[in-house]
Design a protein around this motif. Structure first.
Motif, PDB file in Angstrom:
ATOM      1  N   ASN A  59       5.862 -11.405  -9.003  1.00 45.58           N
ATOM      2  CA  ASN A  59       4.512 -10.875  -8.846  1.00 45.58           C
ATOM      3  C   ASN A  59       4.297 -10.284  -7.457  1.00 45.58           C
ATOM      4  N   LEU A  60       4.853 -10.935  -6.450  1.00 44.88           N
ATOM      5  CA  LEU A  60       4.748 -10.410  -5.088  1.00 44.88           C
ATOM      6  C   LEU A  60       5.404  -9.032  -4.975  1.00 44.88           C
ATOM      7  N   GLY A  61       6.557  -8.885  -5.610  1.00 46.61           N
ATOM      8  CA  GLY A  61       7.258  -7.607  -5.576  1.00 46.61           C
ATOM      9  C   GLY A  61       6.395  -6.482  -6.113  1.00 46.61           C
ATOM     10  N   ARG A  62       5.670  -6.747  -7.189  1.00 46.35           N
ATOM     11  CA  ARG A  62       4.802  -5.718  -7.783  1.00 46.35           C
ATOM     12  C   ARG A  62       3.582  -5.458  -6.910  1.00 46.35           C
ATOM     13  N   ALA A  63       3.024  -6.527  -6.345  1.00 46.88           N
ATOM     14  CA  ALA A  63       1.837  -6.365  -5.502  1.00 46.88           C
ATOM     15  C   ALA A  63       2.169  -5.572  -4.243  1.00 46.88           C
ATOM     16  N   TYR A  64       3.314  -5.850  -3.634  1.00 52.72           N
ATOM     17  CA  TYR A  64       3.713  -5.101  -2.438  1.00 52.72           C
ATOM     18  C   TYR A  64       3.900  -3.617  -2.747  1.00 52.72           C
ATOM     19  N   GLN A  65       4.432  -3.319  -3.931  1.00 49.48           N
ATOM     20  CA  GLN A  65       4.575  -1.909  -4.309  1.00 49.48           C
ATOM     21  C   GLN A  65       3.216  -1.226  -4.414  1.00 49.48           C
ATOM     22  N   LYS A  66       2.224  -1.964  -4.884  1.00 46.98           N
ATOM     23  CA  LYS A  66       0.884  -1.392  -5.057  1.00 46.98           C
ATOM     24  C   LYS A  66       0.275  -0.946  -3.729  1.00 46.98           C
TER      25      LYS A  66
ATOM     26  N   ASN B  71       7.132  -1.186   0.605  1.00 40.58           N
ATOM     27  CA  ASN B  71       8.363  -1.190  -0.181  1.00 40.58           C
ATOM     28  C   ASN B  71       9.427  -2.153   0.340  1.00 40.58           C
ATOM     29  N   GLN B  72       9.524  -2.297   1.648  1.00 42.44           N
ATOM     30  CA  GLN B  72      10.536  -3.203   2.201  1.00 42.44           C
ATOM     31  C   GLN B  72      10.216  -4.648   1.830  1.00 42.44           C
ATOM     32  N   ALA B  73       8.929  -5.008   1.875  1.00 44.43           N
ATOM     33  CA  ALA B  73       8.522  -6.348   1.462  1.00 44.43           C
ATOM     34  C   ALA B  73       8.765  -6.542  -0.031  1.00 44.43           C
ATOM     35  N   ALA B  74       8.557  -5.478  -0.802  1.00 45.70           N
ATOM     36  CA  ALA B  74       8.819  -5.545  -2.248  1.00 45.70           C
ATOM     37  C   ALA B  74      10.296  -5.812  -2.508  1.00 45.70           C
ATOM     38  N   ILE B  75      11.166  -5.176  -1.744  1.00 46.25           N
ATOM     39  CA  ILE B  75      12.607  -5.396  -1.885  1.00 46.25           C
ATOM     40  C   ILE B  75      12.959  -6.851  -1.605  1.00 46.25           C
TER      41      ILE B  75
ATOM     42  N   LEU C  24      11.596  -9.043  -4.594  1.00 42.05           N
ATOM     43  CA  LEU C  24      12.337  -8.843  -5.838  1.00 42.05           C
ATOM     44  C   LEU C  24      13.758  -9.395  -5.729  1.00 42.05           C
ATOM     45  N   THR C  25      14.354  -9.274  -4.546  1.00 44.78           N
ATOM     46  CA  THR C  25      15.685  -9.852  -4.329  1.00 44.78           C
ATOM     47  C   THR C  25      15.626 -11.375  -4.457  1.00 44.78           C
ATOM     48  N   ALA C  26      14.563 -11.975  -3.912  1.00 48.72           N
ATOM     49  CA  ALA C  26      14.376 -13.420  -4.035  1.00 48.72           C
ATOM     50  C   ALA C  26      14.152 -13.820  -5.491  1.00 48.72           C
ATOM     51  N   ALA C  27      13.411 -12.994  -6.235  1.00 50.37           N
ATOM     52  CA  ALA C  27      13.172 -13.267  -7.658  1.00 50.37           C
ATOM     53  C   ALA C  27      14.482 -13.247  -8.431  1.00 50.37           C
TER      54      ALA C  27
END
Length: 253
Positions: free
Chosen positions: A82-89, A93-97, A100-103
């Motif tokens: 969920n964090l990965g998607r929220a950061y993209q919003k 993008n770096q935080a999303a990466i 998502l890598t942690a996921a």
């Protein structure tokens, strides 16, 4: 393994179930319950498009798990996703990466491999947005140039990707939505770097499973349009230098 999968499904259901009933009856909220409440608050904020607050709640929940030394990969996988998607919003993008890598690591820990494939597709989308197509291709299929096998002499190709790529995982676990997403993103990546023939091959392969998926159809339309525009430019160039045969060939194409 079956027990872990059942537990993961239970946790995912729990994360999206309100605890307000328990609170209204005056029960003491434990630390575990508080983490779930933080997750629920994040979901509410996300649905209301308050992405910054959603991130704040989910990050706090992750810290709670870490501080209590709780090795709950099933729960943190969903939070990181969920964090990965929220950061993209919000364009982070770096935080999303990172999320998502942690996921991906969390889903690997609980052996939910189909979800690993889906997260690789989402991560590939972020890399594509950042202008890093080769990283996207590596996650989605693992090859820069791929071979396609004709299927009954039709304009449909069978995609061959390396093991542990998003497309291969979706194929192996018969994850139809995951495969459509992976092939769709892969087609878009190739379209954006100007390889329209390969883009069309992937998108046509996605269309076989997607049926009337408007996103795939839209991507196909864009790819055909881009290729037509390229042929038009080639025809104009051929005309300018007097290559009449080539001009005719490009116009026909």
């Amino acid at each position: 393994m079956k027990t872990k999968k059942k537990y993961l499904k239970f946790v995912q259901l729990l994360l999206f179930t309100t605890l307000l009933i328990c609170i209204s009856f005056g029960q003491v909220v434990s630390a575990q319950d508080y983490q779930t409440i933080l997750i629920e608050r994040g979901i509410k904020d996300y649905n209301n498009r308050n992405f910054v607050n959603a991130i704040k709640h989910w990050q706090e929940a992750l810290v709670k798990y870490k501080n209590r030394n709780q090795n709950n990969s099933a729960a943190t996988a969903v939070i990181n996703e969920n964090l990965g998607r929220a950061y993209q919003k919000i364009g982070e993008n770096q935080a999303a990466i990172t999320s998502l890598t942690a996921a991906i690591q969390d889903y690997q820990a609980v052996k939910d491999i189909p979800q690993v494939g889906r997260m690789r597709t989402e991560l590939a989308q972020v890399y594509s947005n950042l202008g890093q197509p080769q990283k996207s291709i590596a996650l989605l299929c693992g090859k820069k140039v791929d071979k396609f096998t004709d299927s009954q002499n039709q304009n449909i190709k069978t995609v061959e990707c390396i093991s542990e790529s998003a497309v291969q995982i979706a194929d192996k676990y018969n994850d139809k939505p995951g495969k459509i997403a992976a092939l769709g993103v892969l087609g878009e990546v190739y379209r954006l770097i100007g390889n329209y023939d390969l883009a069309l091959a992937y998108l046509q392969a996605a269309k076989v499973d997607a049926e009337d998926n408007f996103l795939i159809l839209n991507s196909l339309g864009n790819a055909y349009l881009n290729r037509a525009q390229l042929r038009e430019l080639q025809a104009v160039s051929a005309c300018k230098i007097g290559l009449d045969d080539k001009e005719i060939e490009f116009k026909q194409k």
